[in-house]
Design an enzyme around this catalytic site. Sequence first.
Site, PDB file in Angstrom:
ATOM      1  CD  GLU A 126      -5.870   1.109   2.473  1.00 30.62           C
ATOM      2  OE1 GLU A 126      -6.257   1.630   1.419  1.00 30.62           O
ATOM      3  OE2 GLU A 126      -5.896   1.699   3.571  1.00 30.62           O
ATOM      4  CG  HIS A 138      -0.115   1.655   0.842  1.00 27.55           C
ATOM      5  ND1 HIS A 138      -0.422   0.771   1.843  1.00 27.55           N
ATOM      6  CD2 HIS A 138      -1.261   2.357   0.580  1.00 27.55           C
ATOM      7  CE1 HIS A 138      -1.706   0.914   2.172  1.00 27.55           C
ATOM      8  NE2 HIS A 138      -2.226   1.868   1.418  1.00 27.55           N
ATOM      9  CG  HIS A 192      -4.303   0.929  -2.750  1.00 23.99           C
ATOM     10  ND1 HIS A 192      -3.656   2.132  -2.867  1.00 23.99           N
ATOM     11  CD2 HIS A 192      -5.053   1.002  -1.620  1.00 23.99           C
ATOM     12  CE1 HIS A 192      -3.981   2.906  -1.842  1.00 23.99           C
ATOM     13  NE2 HIS A 192      -4.847   2.242  -1.076  1.00 23.99           N
ATOM     14  CG  ASN A 216     -10.247   8.167  -3.957  1.00 27.23           C
ATOM     15  OD1 ASN A 216     -11.261   8.181  -3.292  1.00 27.23           O
ATOM     16  ND2 ASN A 216      -9.832   9.229  -4.611  1.00 27.23           N
ATOM     17  NE  ARG A 224     -12.809   3.359 -28.794  1.00 29.81           N
ATOM     18  CZ  ARG A 224     -12.575   4.635 -29.094  1.00 29.81           C
ATOM     19  NH1 ARG A 224     -11.756   5.354 -28.319  1.00 29.81           N
ATOM     20  NH2 ARG A 224     -13.149   5.215 -30.130  1.00 29.81           N
ATOM     21  CG  ASP A 245     -12.320  13.837   2.014  1.00 27.61           C
ATOM     22  OD1 ASP A 245     -12.717  13.727   0.836  1.00 27.61           O
ATOM     23  OD2 ASP A 245     -11.138  13.609   2.355  1.00 27.61           O
ATOM     24  CG  HIS A 248     -10.260  10.996  -0.575  1.00 25.31           C
ATOM     25  ND1 HIS A 248      -9.981  11.741   0.548  1.00 25.31           N
ATOM     26  CD2 HIS A 248      -9.289  10.062  -0.664  1.00 25.31           C
ATOM     27  CE1 HIS A 248      -8.872  11.270   1.115  1.00 25.31           C
ATOM     28  NE2 HIS A 248      -8.442  10.254   0.401  1.00 25.31           N
ATOM     29  CG  ASP A 271      -8.403   6.017   3.719  1.00 24.21           C
ATOM     30  OD1 ASP A 271      -7.745   5.246   4.463  1.00 24.21           O
ATOM     31  OD2 ASP A 271      -7.987   6.381   2.606  1.00 24.21           O
TER      32      ASP A 271
END
Length: 387
Positions: A126, A138, A192, A216, A224, A245, A248, A271
């Site tokens: 990831e 990240h 992401h 997420n 639109r 959970d 999220h 995750d």
Amino acid sequence: MSGSAHGTVLSGARVVLPTGTVAGGRVIVDGDRIAGSAHEGAEIVDLTGHWIVPGFVDMHNHGGGGASFTSGTAEDVLQGVRTHRAHGTTTLVASTVTGDLDELARRAGLLAELTQAGEIAGIHFEGPFINPCRKGAHKEDLLRDPDPAEVRKLVDAAHGAARMVTLATELPGGLDSVRLLAEHGVIAAIGHTDASYEQTRAAIDAGATVATHLFNAMPALAHREPGPIAALLEDERVTVELINDGTHLHPAALELAFHHAGAHRVALITDAMDAAGFGDGTYHLGPLEVEVKGGVARLVEGGSIAGSTLTLDTAFKRSVTLDELPVESVVQAISANPAKLLGLYDEIGSLEPGKYADLVVLDAAFDVRGVMRRGEWIVSPGLRERP
């Protein structure tokens, strides 16, 4: 704890099979496999009032039990694996986070050895090939465009253990990287990402088959500009990951995904990071510091959600009790679907003769009472066995 030399019969429970739930059913264990018939003298374990479901399969997990899959020794990784096994996850893919490319390649070597030893089911990269504007937890200065040559470097470093790579496919090199992964039998996952609806459709056409934690770290659904969410939900070729959970996703978002994708296209994941099954405190996710309070992990700098502290038994119970999803649908999303995606469904993911004896015993409240992996009790039901 192992069963009898003549095998074990788990009887009296509601057994969830691919064809439906059998009340008062039984699962026969012979060695490390599920058998079609029992030997004379097999031990009988009475599980009346319980459920037996396939072992959980987590295809997106960064650690647990205070240990990270992104750093530390092989024993650290195994500590995390053991923590999740105790919560019903009998098969787990170890996920990395964004880091220096050479460091990730070295990490892949260690994780590949654990894959070959049968402790984990492979590696999920990831990052670092994700969009800076949707970076989540990240480190931005380590992010890079998905150059196919660099993607290939990580896949090669995994020595056949690479299972999935999450990409922002709208970035330069994104579509070519998706094609490269598809050619090498590695799942290309869209995540992401800041992709448009049209860009996401192009990535799916190029071979992307998974949505990394849908909703997420991607643009919200808009009337639109439907963005990636609509494209990922509507396409039968895509399986969508969901982190159930309570942090999220709003329950309505979970219901939306199950309704539009169908249970056959959902993979429940954790995750998870180090704190899963361990507790609140300060941790690290790759190079970033994370503070866990009340079971919610957030970056110390910026406050972004930084993975979860979820275990799949909690996701299962929440899905059935709070979200009121059918048990069979949850089993499909937490066991069968990820097993199929990983190419392992001939060995795991359902309770069928010939497959590994990977299973979870749940009580009437859907709490874990037993976990068996490869015919061995990881968590013993603690019930009296009768000859």
